[in-house]
Motif scaffolding. Structure first.
Motif, PDB file in Angstrom:
ATOM      1  N   SER A 157     130.177  46.125   0.131  1.00  0.00           N
ATOM      2  CA  SER A 157     129.812  47.506   0.478  1.00  0.00           C
ATOM      3  C   SER A 157     128.874  47.567   1.693  1.00  0.00           C
ATOM      4  O   SER A 157     128.757  48.599   2.332  1.00  0.00           O
ATOM      5  CB  SER A 157     129.186  48.212  -0.722  1.00  0.00           C
ATOM      6  N   ALA A 158     128.213  46.465   2.003  1.00  0.00           N
ATOM      7  CA  ALA A 158     127.316  46.478   3.168  1.00  0.00           C
ATOM      8  C   ALA A 158     128.101  46.404   4.470  1.00  0.00           C
ATOM      9  O   ALA A 158     127.734  47.028   5.466  1.00  0.00           O
ATOM     10  CB  ALA A 158     126.336  45.316   3.082  1.00  0.00           C
ATOM     11  N   THR A 159     129.188  45.639   4.444  1.00  0.00           N
ATOM     12  CA  THR A 159     129.913  45.405   5.706  1.00  0.00           C
ATOM     13  C   THR A 159     131.301  46.036   5.720  1.00  0.00           C
ATOM     14  O   THR A 159     131.895  46.205   6.782  1.00  0.00           O
ATOM     15  CB  THR A 159     130.104  43.891   5.908  1.00  0.00           C
ATOM     16  N   GLY A 160     131.838  46.350   4.535  1.00  0.00           N
ATOM     17  CA  GLY A 160     133.216  46.864   4.460  1.00  0.00           C
ATOM     18  C   GLY A 160     134.251  45.747   4.496  1.00  0.00           C
ATOM     19  O   GLY A 160     135.447  46.010   4.436  1.00  0.00           O
ATOM     20  N   ALA A 161     133.778  44.490   4.569  1.00  0.00           N
ATOM     21  CA  ALA A 161     134.731  43.367   4.658  1.00  0.00           C
ATOM     22  C   ALA A 161     135.301  43.018   3.278  1.00  0.00           C
ATOM     23  O   ALA A 161     134.632  43.198   2.264  1.00  0.00           O
ATOM     24  CB  ALA A 161     134.023  42.147   5.232  1.00  0.00           C
TER      25      ALA A 161
ATOM     26  N   PRO B 164     129.741  56.526  -0.945  1.00  0.00           N
ATOM     27  CA  PRO B 164     129.664  57.178   0.368  1.00  0.00           C
ATOM     28  C   PRO B 164     128.394  56.835   1.130  1.00  0.00           C
ATOM     29  O   PRO B 164     128.351  56.983   2.348  1.00  0.00           O
ATOM     30  CB  PRO B 164     129.698  58.679   0.036  1.00  0.00           C
ATOM     31  N   THR B 165     127.355  56.367   0.395  1.00  0.00           N
ATOM     32  CA  THR B 165     126.091  56.063   1.077  1.00  0.00           C
ATOM     33  C   THR B 165     126.053  54.624   1.595  1.00  0.00           C
ATOM     34  O   THR B 165     125.142  54.256   2.337  1.00  0.00           O
ATOM     35  CB  THR B 165     124.892  56.272   0.127  1.00  0.00           C
ATOM     36  N   ALA B 166     127.017  53.796   1.197  1.00  0.00           N
ATOM     37  CA  ALA B 166     127.004  52.401   1.632  1.00  0.00           C
ATOM     38  C   ALA B 166     127.505  52.305   3.073  1.00  0.00           C
ATOM     39  O   ALA B 166     128.483  52.961   3.435  1.00  0.00           O
ATOM     40  CB  ALA B 166     127.873  51.555   0.716  1.00  0.00           C
ATOM     41  N   PRO B 167     126.831  51.482   3.887  1.00  0.00           N
ATOM     42  CA  PRO B 167     127.204  51.430   5.306  1.00  0.00           C
ATOM     43  C   PRO B 167     128.666  51.032   5.517  1.00  0.00           C
ATOM     44  O   PRO B 167     129.313  51.518   6.434  1.00  0.00           O
ATOM     45  CB  PRO B 167     126.260  50.377   5.894  1.00  0.00           C
ATOM     46  N   GLY B 168     129.179  50.162   4.660  1.00  0.00           N
ATOM     47  CA  GLY B 168     130.556  49.680   4.844  1.00  0.00           C
ATOM     48  C   GLY B 168     131.617  50.709   4.513  1.00  0.00           C
ATOM     49  O   GLY B 168     132.810  50.492   4.789  1.00  0.00           O
TER      50      GLY B 168
ATOM     51  N   ILE C  41     136.218  52.944   5.823  1.00  0.00           N
ATOM     52  CA  ILE C  41     137.236  53.078   4.774  1.00  0.00           C
ATOM     53  C   ILE C  41     137.536  54.548   4.500  1.00  0.00           C
ATOM     54  O   ILE C  41     138.681  54.935   4.310  1.00  0.00           O
ATOM     55  CB  ILE C  41     136.747  52.370   3.491  1.00  0.00           C
ATOM     56  N   LEU C  42     136.495  55.380   4.508  1.00  0.00           N
ATOM     57  CA  LEU C  42     136.662  56.792   4.140  1.00  0.00           C
ATOM     58  C   LEU C  42     137.336  57.623   5.225  1.00  0.00           C
ATOM     59  O   LEU C  42     137.802  58.732   4.965  1.00  0.00           O
ATOM     60  CB  LEU C  42     135.297  57.409   3.794  1.00  0.00           C
ATOM     61  N   LYS C  43     137.401  57.063   6.439  1.00  0.00           N
ATOM     62  CA  LYS C  43     138.035  57.819   7.540  1.00  0.00           C
ATOM     63  C   LYS C  43     139.506  58.092   7.245  1.00  0.00           C
ATOM     64  O   LYS C  43     140.049  59.106   7.641  1.00  0.00           O
ATOM     65  CB  LYS C  43     137.932  57.017   8.842  1.00  0.00           C
ATOM     66  N   THR C  44     140.148  57.172   6.564  1.00  0.00           N
ATOM     67  CA  THR C  44     141.569  57.351   6.243  1.00  0.00           C
ATOM     68  C   THR C  44     141.711  57.893   4.832  1.00  0.00           C
ATOM     69  O   THR C  44     141.491  57.168   3.860  1.00  0.00           O
ATOM     70  CB  THR C  44     142.314  55.994   6.350  1.00  0.00           C
TER      71      THR C  44
END
Ligand code: PD2
Ligand code: ZN
Length: 305
Positions: free
Chosen positions: A151-155, A218-222, A226-229
């Motif tokens: 969740s920090a990086t989205g990786a 939604p508050t996690a930087p990563g 992901i949420l854009k799509t």
């Protein structure tokens, strides 16, 4: 002697199904003048349907206003609640008048169990045996170790919390996926294009998936990328493609619910807000004998493309 009240139960269920929290409903019911024991007993029933028996947290109403019973709680929701509910629309099968099955364009699907909070519906006969076998066969050449999202990086990373193997199909990748996607869209009344492609998971003996939420914080930087799509996930359907001999239930630890992984059946759950109040924490218990396969379908707020 039970002190449940059917009018109160119906009001609670309607609002829970629309994402209003238990705490909010308890407050409203107290303010409307219902007795503490009636509220507590009714809430116990409101969150349970059929044989599901969650250990509902004991209802704390100490210091509650003892209003007179004339202030009858009106079962109709207030205008402000209506606005909130409209904003929180989530996939939901049509369970009006408690049907025992729902017909879709090509298949009759049976209702196994229903729970208000978390919103959970168990379906049987969602997939045929042949469809289960075909999905497993199609997944074989491309199964790899499952990952989790950092969740920090989205990786996407390999993690001990998720010891299954998995793969994905694109939305509408083949006629089988198309048919299942259309069936699910009808069943839970949510557009096909708001769905991610099917994910297939194989749990060998000992494999599990520790409890987690399927929505992205939604508050996690990563999460931003992901949420854009398609926005956030709002519901999940886990379809069981192969039953293990033992273990492998889908668990909902907040309410003590376990759904048995029976081939062809599925568990649907929705989460109106990306928040633990949705009680949608869930996991895959370890498989202790045999092998379990599932197909997971995630539904997004908007078109996923
Ligand atoms: O396989 C399961 O039971 C399971 C449990 C929790 C699947 C998922 N989560 C998932 O695919 O998100
Ligand atoms: Zn999950």
């Amino acid at each position: 002697m039970s002190k449940i009240n059917s009018e109160l139960i119906k009001w609670m269920r309607d609002n829970l199904a629309n994402g209003v929290t238990v705490d909010q409903l308890l407050t409203d019911a107290v303010q409307a003048g219902w007795a503490d024991d009636v509220i507590a007993a009714s809430m116990q029933v409101a969150v349970v349907v059929l044989k599901i028996s969650p250990p509902v947290k004991s209802v704390q109403l100490a210091g509650a206003q003892k209003l007179s019973k004339h202030h009858k709680l009106h079962p109709k929701i207030s205008q402000s609640q209506q606005i909130k509910q409209d904003q929180n629309r989530v996939p939901e099968p049509n369970l009006e008048n408690s049907p025992t099955y729902i017909d879709t364009f090509d298949r009759r699907i049976y209702i196994g169990a229903v729970m208000a909070l978390p919103r959970v519906v168990v379906f049987s006969n969602l997939l045929s045996e042949q469809e289960c076998d075909d999905l497993i066969a199609l997944s074989q050449p491309k199964l790899t170790r499952s990952t989790t999202v950092n969740s920090a990086t989205g990786a996407f990373e390999v993690h001990g919390a998720r010891t299954s193997d998995g793969t994905y199909f694109m939305l509408g990748e083949n006629p089988l996926c198309q048919r299942i996607e259309r069936r699910i869209a009808e069943l839970v009344r949510w557009p096909i294009e708001n769905g991610e492609g099917l994910q297939i998971l194989r749990y060998s003996n000992g494999a599990n998936y520790t409890p987690h939420y399927d929505y992205f914080d939604p508050t996690a930087p990563g999460s931003a990328t992901i949420l854009k799509t398609g926005g956030n996930r709002v519901a999940t359907i886990v379809m069981y493609l192969q039953s293990p001999e033992k273990g492998g239930a889908t668990t909902f630890p907040d309410v003590g619910l376990e759904v048995a992984p029976v081939k062809g059946s599925a568990v649907f759950f929705s989460y109106a807000q990306p928040h633990p109040d949705s009680k949608s924490l869930h996991g895959g218990a370890p498989v202790t004998e045999g092998e379990k396969y599932v197909a997971t379908k995630w539904l997004r707020e908007r078109a996923y493309r």
